[in-house]
Write a protein that holds these residues in place. Structure first.
Motif, PDB file in Angstrom:
ATOM      1  N   THR A   1      51.429  95.914 -40.159  1.00  0.00           N
ATOM      2  CA  THR A   1      52.567  96.656 -39.836  1.00  0.00           C
ATOM      3  C   THR A   1      52.111  97.278 -38.479  1.00  0.00           C
ATOM      4  N   LYS A   2      52.832  97.998 -37.773  1.00  0.00           N
ATOM      5  CA  LYS A   2      52.425  98.518 -36.791  1.00  0.00           C
ATOM      6  C   LYS A   2      51.697  99.989 -37.105  1.00  0.00           C
ATOM      7  N   ALA A   3      50.828 100.463 -36.471  1.00  0.00           N
ATOM      8  CA  ALA A   3      50.224 101.736 -36.795  1.00  0.00           C
ATOM      9  C   ALA A   3      50.915 102.922 -37.366  1.00  0.00           C
ATOM     10  N   TRP A   4      52.045 102.892 -36.564  1.00  0.00           N
ATOM     11  CA  TRP A   4      52.903 104.279 -36.956  1.00  0.00           C
ATOM     12  C   TRP A   4      53.774 104.003 -37.947  1.00  0.00           C
ATOM     13  N   GLN A   5      53.772 102.730 -38.727  1.00  0.00           N
ATOM     14  CA  GLN A   5      54.284 102.558 -39.910  1.00  0.00           C
ATOM     15  C   GLN A   5      53.386 102.626 -41.221  1.00  0.00           C
ATOM     16  N   MET A   6      52.321 103.224 -40.976  1.00  0.00           N
ATOM     17  CA  MET A   6      50.969 103.068 -42.119  1.00  0.00           C
ATOM     18  C   MET A   6      51.623 103.895 -43.113  1.00  0.00           C
ATOM     19  N   THR A   7      52.159 105.173 -42.926  1.00  0.00           N
ATOM     20  CA  THR A   7      52.368 106.136 -44.169  1.00  0.00           C
ATOM     21  C   THR A   7      53.528 105.299 -45.041  1.00  0.00           C
ATOM     22  N   GLU A   8      54.480 104.649 -44.411  1.00  0.00           N
ATOM     23  CA  GLU A   8      55.427 104.231 -45.260  1.00  0.00           C
ATOM     24  C   GLU A   8      54.773 102.838 -45.985  1.00  0.00           C
ATOM     25  N   ALA A   9      54.062 102.200 -45.450  1.00  0.00           N
ATOM     26  CA  ALA A   9      53.344 101.036 -45.792  1.00  0.00           C
ATOM     27  C   ALA A   9      52.541 101.229 -46.973  1.00  0.00           C
ATOM     28  N   ALA A  10      51.861 102.277 -46.978  1.00  0.00           N
ATOM     29  CA  ALA A  10      51.065 102.875 -48.086  1.00  0.00           C
ATOM     30  C   ALA A  10      51.695 103.230 -49.224  1.00  0.00           C
ATOM     31  N   GLN A  11      52.814 103.836 -48.973  1.00  0.00           N
ATOM     32  CA  GLN A  11      53.744 104.094 -50.301  1.00  0.00           C
ATOM     33  C   GLN A  11      54.302 102.692 -50.884  1.00  0.00           C
TER      34      GLN A  11
ATOM     35  N   GLN B   1      45.479  96.720 -38.067  1.00  0.00           N
ATOM     36  CA  GLN B   1      46.163  97.382 -37.149  1.00  0.00           C
ATOM     37  C   GLN B   1      45.117  97.909 -36.209  1.00  0.00           C
ATOM     38  N   ASN B   2      45.564  98.239 -34.774  1.00  0.00           N
ATOM     39  CA  ASN B   2      44.883  98.871 -33.912  1.00  0.00           C
ATOM     40  C   ASN B   2      44.632 100.251 -34.286  1.00  0.00           C
ATOM     41  N   GLY B   3      43.479 101.084 -33.969  1.00  0.00           N
ATOM     42  CA  GLY B   3      43.404 102.287 -34.434  1.00  0.00           C
ATOM     43  C   GLY B   3      41.999 102.476 -35.291  1.00  0.00           C
ATOM     44  N   VAL B   4      41.638 103.760 -35.375  1.00  0.00           N
ATOM     45  CA  VAL B   4      40.660 104.218 -36.215  1.00  0.00           C
ATOM     46  C   VAL B   4      40.931 105.253 -37.487  1.00  0.00           C
ATOM     47  N   GLU B   5      42.306 105.161 -37.698  1.00  0.00           N
ATOM     48  CA  GLU B   5      42.630 106.216 -38.762  1.00  0.00           C
ATOM     49  C   GLU B   5      43.341 105.468 -40.114  1.00  0.00           C
ATOM     50  N   ALA B   6      43.511 104.251 -39.802  1.00  0.00           N
ATOM     51  CA  ALA B   6      44.070 103.378 -41.164  1.00  0.00           C
ATOM     52  C   ALA B   6      43.528 103.566 -42.384  1.00  0.00           C
ATOM     53  N   TYR B   7      42.265 103.760 -42.589  1.00  0.00           N
ATOM     54  CA  TYR B   7      41.275 103.678 -43.619  1.00  0.00           C
ATOM     55  C   TYR B   7      41.723 105.052 -44.412  1.00  0.00           C
ATOM     56  N   ASP B   8      41.590 106.148 -43.659  1.00  0.00           N
ATOM     57  CA  ASP B   8      41.728 107.464 -44.245  1.00  0.00           C
ATOM     58  C   ASP B   8      43.331 107.595 -44.561  1.00  0.00           C
ATOM     59  N   GLN B   9      44.202 107.008 -43.966  1.00  0.00           N
ATOM     60  CA  GLN B   9      45.826 107.074 -44.215  1.00  0.00           C
ATOM     61  C   GLN B   9      46.083 106.450 -45.555  1.00  0.00           C
ATOM     62  N   LEU B  10      45.335 105.210 -45.773  1.00  0.00           N
ATOM     63  CA  LEU B  10      45.692 104.628 -46.791  1.00  0.00           C
ATOM     64  C   LEU B  10      44.909 105.144 -48.386  1.00  0.00           C
ATOM     65  N   ALA B  11      43.707 105.582 -47.947  1.00  0.00           N
ATOM     66  CA  ALA B  11      42.813 106.167 -49.102  1.00  0.00           C
ATOM     67  C   ALA B  11      43.449 107.249 -49.483  1.00  0.00           C
ATOM     68  N   ALA B  12      44.172 108.179 -48.697  1.00  0.00           N
ATOM     69  CA  ALA B  12      44.994 109.273 -49.192  1.00  0.00           C
ATOM     70  C   ALA B  12      45.899 109.016 -50.078  1.00  0.00           C
TER      71      ALA B  12
ATOM     72  N   GLY C   1      61.326 100.932 -23.861  1.00  0.00           N
ATOM     73  CA  GLY C   1      62.021 101.754 -24.657  1.00  0.00           C
ATOM     74  C   GLY C   1      62.266 101.704 -26.234  1.00  0.00           C
ATOM     75  N   ARG C   2      60.843 100.874 -26.730  1.00  0.00           N
ATOM     76  CA  ARG C   2      60.864 100.819 -28.093  1.00  0.00           C
ATOM     77  C   ARG C   2      59.884 101.892 -28.432  1.00  0.00           C
ATOM     78  N   PRO C   3      59.869 102.061 -30.009  1.00  0.00           N
ATOM     79  CA  PRO C   3      58.815 102.971 -30.474  1.00  0.00           C
ATOM     80  C   PRO C   3      57.449 102.380 -30.124  1.00  0.00           C
ATOM     81  N   SER C   4      56.309 103.008 -29.789  1.00  0.00           N
ATOM     82  CA  SER C   4      54.953 102.583 -29.542  1.00  0.00           C
ATOM     83  C   SER C   4      53.942 102.913 -30.462  1.00  0.00           C
ATOM     84  N   GLU C   5      52.690 102.499 -29.967  1.00  0.00           N
ATOM     85  CA  GLU C   5      51.702 102.994 -31.042  1.00  0.00           C
ATOM     86  C   GLU C   5      50.881 104.201 -30.418  1.00  0.00           C
ATOM     87  N   LEU C   6      51.765 104.893 -29.298  1.00  0.00           N
ATOM     88  CA  LEU C   6      51.094 106.191 -28.683  1.00  0.00           C
ATOM     89  C   LEU C   6      50.504 107.294 -29.521  1.00  0.00           C
TER      90      LEU C   6
END
Length: 311
Positions: free
Chosen positions: A76-86, A102-113, A265-270
Motif C-alpha cells: 500500500t501507500k505508506a500513509w495507508q499502513m495503519t489501515e493495512a495493519a488492522q 513501502q518508502n519510509g523508515v517507520e513501517a516496521y514499527d507501525q506493523l509491529a505495534a 491534488g492527490r493525497p501523498s506520502e508527505l
C-alpha cells in the motif's frame, strides 16, 4: 508458499505476479477497478525481463476471507499502513511473517505495534513500474529488487526460506549486512528528492543543474544522514555522494511519486517522508530545518487533498 499481497498497484502486481507465476499460492487483496479486473481477466505484466499473463488469479476485497498465510507483503501507500495493519490481523498465524515494501523508515514499527514484532521483517524494494490499466502492470526498467532482513540482522531460517522463494520466482533479492542502514540510505534519496521536487515542482534535470536547488537537495540528504546517526543507525556520511549520483543519473524529466501526487491534488506520502524526518528529529532533539520548512510549506496542499482544508 501461501502469500498475500495487500494494496495491489504496480508493486503488488509485479512482485505478486512473479510469485504466482512460479507456482506459489498467491492471494491479491485489492479494491475497486483493480479487484474487478483481476477477478474477470487476471493479471498481465509487461516487462523487459519478459511479459507474462495469469488469466486466473486469486483476488479478494475481504482480508478476513483469506485465512492464515505464510507471508504478507504490504504494498500500500505508506500513509495507508495503519489501515493495512488492522486488515492483516486475520491472516496472521503462529509462523506468519509480514514484509513492508513501502518508502519510509517507520513501517516496521507501525506493523509491529499492531501485529507483534515477532511477525515483522524489515523490507523495501527498487523498481520502476506503473499500472497502465486495471489488471495490467508495466515494469519499465531492468532492475527489480527486493531487500529484506530481520531487525537484528540475523540470518534466520524463516528469512532464508523467504529469500529462496523470492529468488526461485526470478525476483532479485538482497539481504544486506545491516537492513536499517539500507533502509535509511534509500530513505535519504527518496525523501530528499521527493521533498525538493515537490516544493519546486521541477524535474530532476532542473533540480540538479541549478546550483541553488542542487544545494538544497544535498542539504536535505545530509540532514537525513545526520538524523539516522542521531537515532543510532550508522549511515556513512559519504552516502550523500551516492544520493547525488542517483539524482544525476535520473531521466531529466524524472520526478517522485510524492511530487506527482501533490501536483495532481492527490493525497501523498508527505507525512511518511519529510513529515517523518521532522517527527523523528523532534523525538531525539536533532534539528531538521530543511525538511521542516519543506513540510510546513507543502502541508496546506496535502490537507486540501485529504479534504481537511478548503482554499
Amino acid at each position: 508458499m501461501r502469500i498475500a499481497f495487500i494494496g495491489i498497484g504496480a508493486l503488488g502486481g509485479y512482485f505478486g505476479g512473479r510469485l504466482a507465476k512460479a507456482g506459489n499460492d498467491v492471494i491479491f487483496i485489492a479494491r475497486g477497478a483493480m479487484l474487478e479486473a483481476l477477478r474477470k481477466d487476471g493479471l498481465r505484466v509487461e516487462s523487459p525481463l519478459g511479459d507474462f499473463a495469469l488469466p486466473k488469479v486469486q483476488a479478494t476485497g475481504d482480508p478476513t476471507a483469506v485465512g492464515h498465510v505464510d507471508a504478507v507483503f504490504v504494498t500500500t501507500k505508506a500513509w495507508q499502513m495503519t489501515e493495512a495493519a488492522q486488515q492483516i490481523r486475520s491472516m496472521i498465524g503462529p509462523e506468519t511473517i509480514v514484509v513492508p515494501l513501502q518508502n519510509g523508515v517507520e513501517a516496521y514499527d507501525q506493523l509491529a505495534a499492531v501485529l507483534g514484532s515477532e511477525h515483522v521483517l524489515e523490507g523495501m524494494c527498487h523498481i520502476l513500474a506503473m499500472v497502465t490499466a486495471p489488471g495490467v502492470v508495466r515494469h519499465a526498467g531492468a532492475k527489480a529488487l527486493i531487500t529484506i532482513g530481520e531487525r537484528n540482522n540475523v540470518r534466520t531460517p524463516r528469512l532464508e526460506k523467504l529469500v529462496e522463494c523470492l529468488s526461485s520466482a526470478e525476483i532479485d533479492t538482497r539481504v544486506p549486512d545491516n537492513i536499517q542502514v539500507a533502509l535509511w540510505e534509500k530513505f535519504e534519496f527518496v525523501a530528499s528528492f521527493g521533498a525538493v521536487g515537490a516544493i519546486t515542482r521541477a524535474p530532476a534535470g532542473v533540480i540538479r543543474s541549478l546550483p541553488e536547488t542542487r544545494s538544497l537537495l544535498e542539504n536535505a540528504a545530509r540532514e537525513i544522514v545526520g538524523l539516522a546517526r542521531a537515532t543510532g543507525i550508522p549511515v556513512p556520511s559519504e552516502s550523500v555522494v551516492g544520493t547525488m549520483k542517483l539524482v544525476d543519473s535520473a531521466p531529466p524529466n524524472g520526478s517522485s511519486s510524492m511530487q506527482r501526487d501533490l501536483v495532481a491534488g492527490r493525497p501523498s506520502e508527505l507525512e511518511a517522508q519529510s513529515g517523518s524526518v521532522v517527527r523523528l528529529g523532534r523525538a531525539c532533539n536533532f534539528p531538521t530545518p530543511v525538511h521542516e520548512i519543506i513540510y510546513n510549506s507543502l502541508l496546506p496542499g496535502e490537507l486540501r487533498a485529504r479534504g481537511k482544508l478548503t482554499f
